[in-house]
Design a protein around this motif. Structure first.
Motif, PDB file in Angstrom:
ATOM      1  N   SER A  87       0.851  -1.153  -0.115  1.00 33.75           N
ATOM      2  CA  SER A  87       0.046   0.145  -0.023  1.00 33.75           C
ATOM      3  C   SER A  87       0.851   1.437  -0.053  1.00 33.75           C
ATOM      4  O   SER A  87       2.098   1.081   0.355  1.00 33.75           O
ATOM      5  N   THR A  90      -0.728   3.999   5.094  1.00 39.57           N
ATOM      6  CA  THR A  90      -2.193   4.246   5.854  1.00 39.57           C
ATOM      7  C   THR A  90      -2.486   5.651   6.175  1.00 39.57           C
ATOM      8  O   THR A  90      -1.744   6.361   6.795  1.00 39.57           O
ATOM      9  N   ALA A  92      -5.527   7.576   8.149  1.00 34.34           N
ATOM     10  CA  ALA A  92      -6.628   7.659   9.063  1.00 34.34           C
ATOM     11  C   ALA A  92      -7.482   8.861   8.924  1.00 34.34           C
ATOM     12  O   ALA A  92      -6.984  10.035   8.982  1.00 34.34           O
ATOM     13  N   GLU A 113      -8.426   5.282  -1.336  1.00 35.68           N
ATOM     14  CA  GLU A 113      -8.330   3.725  -1.598  1.00 35.68           C
ATOM     15  C   GLU A 113      -8.075   3.644  -2.845  1.00 35.68           C
ATOM     16  O   GLU A 113      -7.388   2.799  -3.546  1.00 35.68           O
ATOM     17  N   PHE A 117      -4.008   3.845  -1.383  1.00 37.32           N
ATOM     18  CA  PHE A 117      -3.692   3.880   0.094  1.00 37.32           C
ATOM     19  C   PHE A 117      -4.650   2.870   0.950  1.00 37.32           C
ATOM     20  O   PHE A 117      -5.875   2.580   0.384  1.00 37.32           O
ATOM     21  N   THR A 118      -4.156   2.825   2.007  1.00 39.51           N
ATOM     22  CA  THR A 118      -5.125   1.896   3.066  1.00 39.51           C
ATOM     23  C   THR A 118      -5.756   2.958   3.889  1.00 39.51           C
ATOM     24  O   THR A 118      -4.908   3.661   4.483  1.00 39.51           O
ATOM     25  N   VAL A 119      -7.137   2.988   4.060  1.00 41.61           N
ATOM     26  CA  VAL A 119      -7.816   3.959   4.741  1.00 41.61           C
ATOM     27  C   VAL A 119      -8.396   3.225   6.075  1.00 41.61           C
ATOM     28  O   VAL A 119      -8.975   2.309   6.104  1.00 41.61           O
ATOM     29  N   MET A 120      -8.129   3.866   7.300  1.00 40.73           N
ATOM     30  CA  MET A 120      -8.575   3.556   8.527  1.00 40.73           C
ATOM     31  C   MET A 120      -9.631   4.819   8.670  1.00 40.73           C
ATOM     32  O   MET A 120      -9.303   5.948   9.078  1.00 40.73           O
ATOM     33  N   ALA A 139      -0.692   4.905  10.989  1.00 37.90           N
ATOM     34  CA  ALA A 139      -0.957   5.974  10.234  1.00 37.90           C
ATOM     35  C   ALA A 139       0.005   6.802   9.964  1.00 37.90           C
ATOM     36  O   ALA A 139       0.488   7.377  10.879  1.00 37.90           O
ATOM     37  N   LYS A 140       0.338   7.206   8.551  1.00 37.07           N
ATOM     38  CA  LYS A 140       1.309   8.138   8.128  1.00 37.07           C
ATOM     39  C   LYS A 140       0.627   9.442   7.901  1.00 37.07           C
ATOM     40  O   LYS A 140       1.301  10.508   7.687  1.00 37.07           O
TER      41      LYS A 140
END
Length: 209
Positions: A87, A90, A92, A113, A117-120, A139-140
């Motif tokens: 990914s 992340t 957030a 997404e 990206f990975t979405v929190m 989370a970055k």
């Protein structure tokens, strides 16, 4: 031969069944899951994001396209894991404490997404502690949304908390929402501001780079 442009067009048009069929056909032909994701699904969502930014399509079209993209990514997910596709990072996202609006936040999540990206998704009425925990959880980027002028100060509070916890240099902070401006982002020390969902995804890519 599998046509990635055809997959992209199917995503843009929100044609879930067509996306499903084309993705499965491409896999059967031996096309790598990463190629289908990046050259088909992501391209379609990116194209639609540009149209959304230019006022050529509206929220309903984006929602339908996002569902079509999800249909494709669900098929690819186990294969992407097997191919060890990384990914971009992340992010957030959440609507700040005291604010219950989520349409803009949800659109941003879909565009992120769609960009890899990975979405929190922390939801709405998100307390500062939840953003802090997300950073501790990897989370970055933090993406904060507010639609009410009365809840805007919560964004500044989250940034202050990040500083207090010694985490500010570990994460990029982007903000958005109807009353938010670049001036406000500068004032509270955010790393970036975006006026719409497509621009938010582009901003996240720049921040992570």
């Amino acid at each position: 031969m599998a046509d990635m442009a055809q997959i992209a067009r199917a995503v843009e048009g929100g044609r879930r069944k067509v996306v499903d069929q084309l993705v499965r056909e491409a896999l059967a032909e031996g096309v790598k899951a990463e190629t289908i994701l990046n050259e088909g699904l992501v391209v379609g969502m990116t194209n639609l994001g540009e149209q959304f930014k230019n006022g050529e399509v509206y929220v309903p079209e984006v929602l339908v396209a996002a569902r079509a993209m999800k249909t494709g990514t669900e098929i690819l997910k186990p294969l992407l894991v097997a191919e060890n596709v990384q990914s971009l990072g992340t992010v957030a996202i959440g609507t700040v404490e005291g604010d219950l609006h989520d349409i803009g936040k949800n659109l941003v999540g879909m565009m992120l997404e769609g960009s890899g990206f990975t979405v929190m998704d922390l939801g709405v009425d998100v307390k500062p502690e939840m953003f802090i925990d997300a950073v501790r959880g990897g989370a970055k980027i933090i993406g904060m949304s507010a639609l009410l002028t009365t809840t805007m100060p919560m964004m500044a509070k989250v940034i202050e908390r990040l500083k207090d916890e010694g985490l500010r240099d570990q994460v990029k902070v982007m903000i958005g929402g109807a009353p938010i401006t670049q001036e406000y982002a500068d004032e509270i020390g955010a790393d970036g501001y975006s006026s719409d969902a497509a621009s938010a995804a582009e901003l996240a890519k720049r921040l992570i780079a």
